[in-house]
Design an enzyme around this catalytic site. Structure first.
Site, PDB file in Angstrom:
ATOM      1  N   ASP A 191       0.858  -1.189   0.000  1.00 18.02           N
ATOM      2  CA  ASP A 191       0.000   0.000   0.000  1.00 18.02           C
ATOM      3  C   ASP A 191       0.893   1.237   0.000  1.00 18.02           C
ATOM      4  O   ASP A 191       1.786   1.376   0.842  1.00 18.02           O
ATOM      5  CB  ASP A 191      -0.905  -0.024   1.246  1.00 18.02           C
ATOM      6  CG  ASP A 191      -1.898   1.123   1.292  1.00 18.02           C
ATOM      7  OD1 ASP A 191      -3.104   0.875   1.150  1.00 18.02           O
ATOM      8  OD2 ASP A 191      -1.450   2.272   1.470  1.00 18.02           O
ATOM      9  N   HIS A 204      -4.916  14.570  -8.863  1.00 18.80           N
ATOM     10  CA  HIS A 204      -5.280  13.174  -9.072  1.00 18.80           C
ATOM     11  C   HIS A 204      -4.521  12.551 -10.251  1.00 18.80           C
ATOM     12  O   HIS A 204      -4.139  11.384 -10.222  1.00 18.80           O
ATOM     13  CB  HIS A 204      -6.793  13.103  -9.312  1.00 18.80           C
ATOM     14  CG  HIS A 204      -7.424  11.825  -8.897  1.00 18.80           C
ATOM     15  ND1 HIS A 204      -7.644  10.801  -9.782  1.00 18.80           N
ATOM     16  CD2 HIS A 204      -7.883  11.403  -7.687  1.00 18.80           C
ATOM     17  CE1 HIS A 204      -8.211   9.796  -9.142  1.00 18.80           C
ATOM     18  NE2 HIS A 204      -8.367  10.144  -7.864  1.00 18.80           N
ATOM     19  N   GLU A 234      -4.719   2.261  -4.247  1.00 18.35           N
ATOM     20  CA  GLU A 234      -3.245   2.331  -4.282  1.00 18.35           C
ATOM     21  C   GLU A 234      -2.678   1.149  -3.508  1.00 18.35           C
ATOM     22  O   GLU A 234      -1.658   1.232  -2.861  1.00 18.35           O
ATOM     23  CB  GLU A 234      -2.721   3.670  -3.741  1.00 18.35           C
ATOM     24  CG  GLU A 234      -3.575   4.323  -2.691  1.00 18.35           C
ATOM     25  CD  GLU A 234      -3.488   3.654  -1.339  1.00 18.35           C
ATOM     26  OE1 GLU A 234      -4.370   2.818  -1.072  1.00 18.35           O
ATOM     27  OE2 GLU A 234      -2.573   3.974  -0.562  1.00 18.35           O
TER      28      GLU A 234
END
Ligand code: GH3
Ligand code: MG
Ligand code: MG
Ligand code: MG
Length: 313
Positions: A191, A204, A234
């Site tokens: 992550d 973004h 993610e």
């Protein structure tokens, strides 16, 4: 976007995704009691760049299918021990084989019998005898559509990695395999650290570039038999067959080091990112299913986050 990698091969439109599906000629699994005929089909298809596997033992057809992972099944209708229709019915009982296109290749010309065989879950019927060029064309067309569909269903459009449900399926399959063959097997959950800040500071679009860069890195660093999937926004998952905890930790650390060294540019600023990772290995203890291993990898990831991020636990 300055990077020691090639430009990430981002696949952003459906047509590009379809194009991607076209690059692989595909894998065909052949079931025919006439060994010589099966070998002839295989030879003809191989010459057209298509990989083939001829069933070795009809009794273990499900195992063989799971091992070979075909894109198409070409099956005779009449065989001494089992009928093609029976086998089609059996295959469709397995979740991971539900989407496998089954095509009968048979000399049966009776439409009613063809139909009742297809009612068992087959998709198509090709009648024998068939010429070599005709067979190749018929198989190629069906394979192409099968691969396109598979890509649309399984691949994440931003990163071209497989999606959540497909990587979980890969983990389940590998879990069963590793138990059967008594081989080690590891799962890694990754992550990206403090990713919200990347989106907030640079937008973004830049966040998407970071995600794609990590996906590319994962794809490049893993072995051919490993699988990488986008588990969530993610968050990524690696499924590593024949890989012990020590090896999995080493791999996740090496990739982390490479990821840290990527430099991204946005708003005239240079920045880099890190990730945290959690490893679960079959040699860690008694897991009874893949779900438990995924939970363990998740717990290890959480531990890595609490211990200060930018590390593998
Ligand atoms: P932590 O280190 O604890 O993981 O912190 P974090 O900021 O990464 O926390 P969290 O996992 O909660 O945040 C994930 C963020 O990722 C939130 C979401 O807006 C963003 N995100 C998810 N999917 C995408 C995507 O496809 N593109 C972009 N740019 N951002 C995404
Ligand atoms: Mg036969
Ligand atoms: Mg997250
Ligand atoms: Mg995060």
């Amino acid at each position: 976007f300055v990077s020691p990698l090639d430009v990430p091969n981002m696949i952003s439109t459906i047509s590009e995704l379809l194009e991607y599906g076209n690059k692989r000629a595909g894998r065909v699994f052949i079931v025919d009691d006439d060994r010589l005929l099966a070998q002839h089909y295989a030879l003809v298809l191989n010459a057209a760049g298509i990989e083939t596997h001829i069933v070795e033992n009809v009794r273990s057809i499900v195992n063989e299918l799971m091992r070979f992972q075909p894109d198409l099944l070409l099956m005779d209708m009449y065989m001494p021990d089992y009928s093609g229709a029976e086998l089609a019915g059996l295959i469709r009982q397995y979740k991971s084989l539900k989407r496998l296109p089954i095509v009968f290749l048979s000399s049966e010309i009776n439409k009613a019998l063809q139909l009742s065989a297809m009612a068992q879950g087959a998709d198509d019927f090709i009648t024998k005898p068939i010429g070599d060029t005709q067979l190749v064309q018929a198989v190629k067309n069906r394979l192409k559509r099968s691969l396109q569909l598979k890509n649309l269903i399984e691949k994440d459009s931003l990163t071209a990695l497989i999606k959540h449900s497909s990587i979980k399926e890969a983990a389940e399959l590998e879990f069963v395999r590793s138990q059967r063959y008594k081989k080690p097997f590891s799962i890694v959950m990754l992550d990206i650290d403090l990713f919200k800040a990347v989106n907030d500071s640079y937008g973004h679009g830049t966040g998407d570039i970071v995600i794609t860069a990590l996906a590319t890195l994962l794809r490049k660093r893993i072995r051919k038999t490993d699988r990488a999937g986008r588990y969530g926004g993610e968050e990524f998952m690696l499924v590593l067959p024949e890989c012990s905890r020590v090896q999995a930790v080493e791999l996740a650390e090496q990739i982390l080091q490479a990821f840290r060294q990527l430099h991204f540019t946005a708003a005239d600023k240079l920045f880099s990112c890190t990730y945290s990772a959690g490893v679960a290995a079959s040699d860690d203890g008694d897991f009874s299913n893949a779900e438990q291993m995924i939970e363990a990898a998740d717990a290890a990831l959480y531990k890595a986050k609490r211990a200060g991020r930018n590390r593998v636990c």
